[in-house]
Design a protein around this motif. Structure first.
Motif, mmCIF file in Angstrom:
data_model
loop_
_atom_site.group_PDB
_atom_site.id
_atom_site.type_symbol
_atom_site.label_atom_id
_atom_site.label_comp_id
_atom_site.label_asym_id
_atom_site.label_seq_id
_atom_site.Cartn_x
_atom_site.Cartn_y
_atom_site.Cartn_z
ATOM 1 N N SER A 175 0.827 -1.208 0.000
ATOM 2 C CA SER A 175 0.000 0.000 0.000
ATOM 3 C C SER A 175 0.860 1.256 0.000
ATOM 4 O O SER A 175 0.564 2.227 -0.704
ATOM 5 N N THR A 176 1.941 1.253 0.770
ATOM 6 C CA THR A 176 2.836 2.414 0.813
ATOM 7 C C THR A 176 3.562 2.587 -0.509
ATOM 8 O O THR A 176 3.705 3.712 -1.016
ATOM 9 N N ILE A 177 4.005 1.496 -1.100
ATOM 10 C CA ILE A 177 4.717 1.574 -2.380
ATOM 11 C C ILE A 177 3.801 2.097 -3.489
ATOM 12 O O ILE A 177 4.239 2.841 -4.378
ATOM 13 N N SER A 178 2.529 1.733 -3.447
ATOM 14 C CA SER A 178 1.603 2.162 -4.501
ATOM 15 C C SER A 178 1.421 3.674 -4.529
ATOM 16 O O SER A 178 0.961 4.222 -5.535
ATOM 17 N N TRP A 179 1.800 4.353 -3.438
ATOM 18 C CA TRP A 179 1.712 5.810 -3.432
ATOM 19 C C TRP A 179 2.635 6.424 -4.482
ATOM 20 O O TRP A 179 2.376 7.522 -4.984
ATOM 21 N N ILE A 180 3.713 5.757 -4.829
ATOM 22 C CA ILE A 180 4.614 6.289 -5.867
ATOM 23 C C ILE A 180 3.856 6.419 -7.183
ATOM 24 O O ILE A 180 3.873 7.473 -7.845
ATOM 25 N N GLY A 181 3.200 5.344 -7.592
ATOM 26 C CA GLY A 181 2.418 5.391 -8.823
ATOM 27 C C GLY A 181 1.242 6.337 -8.736
ATOM 28 O O GLY A 181 0.904 7.019 -9.715
ATOM 29 N N SER A 182 0.605 6.393 -7.569
ATOM 30 C CA SER A 182 -0.544 7.288 -7.402
ATOM 31 C C SER A 182 -0.136 8.746 -7.506
ATOM 32 O O SER A 182 -0.822 9.564 -8.136
ATOM 33 N N VAL A 183 0.983 9.096 -6.878
ATOM 34 C CA VAL A 183 1.483 10.478 -6.951
ATOM 35 C C VAL A 183 1.872 10.820 -8.386
ATOM 36 O O VAL A 183 1.628 11.929 -8.873
ATOM 37 N N GLN A 184 2.446 9.855 -9.085
ATOM 38 C CA GLN A 184 2.819 10.064 -10.485
ATOM 39 C C GLN A 184 1.590 10.391 -11.330
ATOM 40 O O GLN A 184 1.593 11.359 -12.107
ATOM 41 N N ILE A 185 0.540 9.617 -11.190
ATOM 42 C CA ILE A 185 -0.697 9.873 -11.951
ATOM 43 C C ILE A 185 -1.324 11.195 -11.526
ATOM 44 O O ILE A 185 -1.818 11.963 -12.357
ATOM 45 N N TRP A 186 -1.312 11.465 -10.221
ATOM 46 C CA TRP A 186 -1.940 12.692 -9.723
ATOM 47 C C TRP A 186 -1.288 13.917 -10.342
ATOM 48 O O TRP A 186 -1.987 14.811 -10.831
ATOM 49 N N PHE A 187 0.030 13.979 -10.336
ATOM 50 C CA PHE A 187 0.705 15.122 -10.937
ATOM 51 C C PHE A 187 0.471 15.170 -12.443
ATOM 52 O O PHE A 187 0.320 16.255 -13.027
ATOM 53 N N CYS A 188 0.432 14.009 -13.080
ATOM 54 C CA CYS A 188 0.204 13.956 -14.521
ATOM 55 C C CYS A 188 -1.147 14.560 -14.898
ATOM 56 O O CYS A 188 -1.297 15.165 -15.964
#
Length: 488
Positions: A136-149
């Motif tokens: 769950s913590t690691i998935s924040w990397i991808g989530s933050v990437q999409i959010w900024f995108c």
């Protein structure tokens, strides 16, 4: 008799000298008093008095001209302030070499942005095996990437309308590629968050929305097909990036694998910068956020549907490989195939729905597509074998690709002016970015709260997809009611 002739001649001269005295409503009374006074003095035949009257006449005429000029200027300025005066944009060519060249460039843009983003499932599985953090913590990397995108789209989309596409694209491309090279020397969670999550997300967000909106401005009747062809870059990237990661990490290691991906993006974005050009004249005036759009229930419904489906979609994309490994016991190499499959299965169906949408309208297509997508999402609850997972992954990728290829076309179809497509599309993507940011971590938290079981998270993701279907059903009924023959 001479006095009478002099009086008539003076009246004629007076009327010619004051042409606006009967036209200006606000000065009728004062002008009438002046005229009567001049007439009384003129009947005396005194030369000195007549000369004074002529001076007074010239002053009155100058005063009236000044009042008229001031009134016209103020009215012109007020109209500039209170109304939109930008002209209608020229009609799109709807074809031709240059228009289809922009589609090809749009394909490369989406390949390097969403193909890269959607391949995070491969990194998620790798990071879970080498980092101490929870999935769950690691998935924040991808989530933050999409959010900024997506969230930066509200600014970058308006820059296209303002005629600043090329400088915007250059800045975004440099930031994204720089983030990928810095990612190659990152070994800890916080550094991966800053490079892969923040830098590559910001860079992609700066040039993604203007590029996609630019493609839409070149087409009208074929817009769905054009945007659909461009979005196949999403599936192609979702295949190629995971394959590179899967094949090169065991042999070259993480650092050089990431550098190879960075050189791929650098080459593609250099080609795009060379050939991609905007068509519409710049619209310098206008807000960054088009607030009247939120009074349009059609726009609100479309954005709500994109928001809800994004929450379930990115959880599934990010966790499908982890599910294969943790729930079904597949190896890392075998589990990574799921990421390739879920991206690649929809590549053909990113073209077929847009062709249908050009005939019957994008909303008419998204309505049944989201319903089928919700049904497939609920089927994940019944998957308990490897063959079943393969079947589910294929159908989920088909439904997801069929939906994603129509989002830009749907927003454009309910936008009256082509030179506001960038603004409204950016707003829609920015709002849905919060769903992409929170969806995978929420699903991961539900999984963790369930003792590592995926059942609760799967049900939550399916329910969010069904909520998206309800939003598009509302839009369809709002536009055409229950008349299923109407194009919308």
């Amino acid at each position: 008799m001479a006095s009478q002739d002099h009086h008539d001649e003076f009246n004629k001269e007076l009327r010619s000298a004051l042409p606006g005295s009967h036209d200006e409503c606000g000065s009728n009374a004062s002008s009438s008093d002046e005229i009567n006074a001049i007439r009384r003095n003129g009947t005396k035949g005194d030369p000195e008095t007549t000369q004074n009257s002529e001076k007074r006449d010239r002053l009155a005429r100058a005063s009236q001209d000044l009042r008229r000029t001031t009134s016209n200027v103020l009215a012109h300025v007020a109209s500039r302030i209170t109304t939109r005066t930008w002209p209608e944009p020229p009609p799109p060519p709807d074809g031709g070499v240059n228009a289809w060249l922009q589609v090809a460039m749009g394909w490369l843009v989406i390949f390097t942005t969403w193909g890269w983003v959607n391949s995070f499932g491969s990194f998620q599985t790798y990071y879970t095996s080498v980092l101490p953090q929870t999935p769950s913590t690691i998935s924040w990397i991808g989530s933050v990437q999409i959010w900024f995108c997506l969230v930066i789209s509200v600014l970058s989309g308006r820059l296209l309308d303002a005629g600043l596409f090329l400088p915007t694209f250059m800045v975004g491309a440099i930031i994204q590629v720089l983030g990928m090279f810095l990612m190659s020397i990152s070994t800890q969670y916080w550094s991966l968050m800053l490079t892969q999550g923040v830098l590559t997300g910001i860079g992609a967000g700066i040039f993604f929305t203007p590029s996609l909106a630019l493609v839409a401005t070149y087409f009208d009747k074929r817009r769905g097909l054009a945007v659909g062809l461009a979005t196949t870059g999403n599936s192609a990237g979702g295949i190629i990036y995971p394959v590179v990661v899967r094949q090169l990490i065991p042999t070259l290691g993480f650092a050089w694998t990431t550098r190879v991906l960075a050189f791929i993006n650098l080459t593609c974005l250099s080609i795009v910068f060379t050939f991609m050009r905007p068509r519409l004249p710049p619209r310098k005036s206008g807000p960054i956020i088009d607030f009247p759009a939120f009074r349009d229930w059609r726009y609100v419904g479309v954005v709500g549907g994109i928001f809800a489906t994004s929450m379930g979609n990115y959880f599934t994309f990010y966790y499908i490989a982890s599910y294969a490994r943790e729930a079904l016991g597949l190896s890392y190499a075998s589990a990574s195939i799921m990421v390739i499959l879920i991206n690649g299965a929809g590549i053909v169906f990113r073209v077929i729905p847009p062709i249908i949408a050009d005939r019957i309208g994008p909303i008419n297509v998204m309505f049944p597509v989201t319903f089928a997508w919700a049904l497939v999402a609920f089927c994940w609850l019944a998957v308990d074998s490897v063959p079943g997972l393969y079947v589910f992954t294929c159908f989920y990728g088909i439904c997801s690709g069929s939906f994603q290829c129509l989002t830009a076309t749907a927003v454009a179809s309910i936008t009256k002016r082509l030179d506001t497509v960038g603004t409204r599309l950016g707003m829609a993507f920015s709002i849905s970015s919060f769903a992409s940011l929170t969806g995978p971590p929420i699903g991961g938290a539900i999984q963790a709260a369930s003792g590592g079981k995926f059942t609760g998270a799967q049900a939550w993701a399916a329910c969010m997809t069904f909520l998206g279907f309800l939003c598009f059903a509302f839009v369809r009924i709002n536009i055409a009611g229950f008349n299923f023959k109407k194009r919308c």
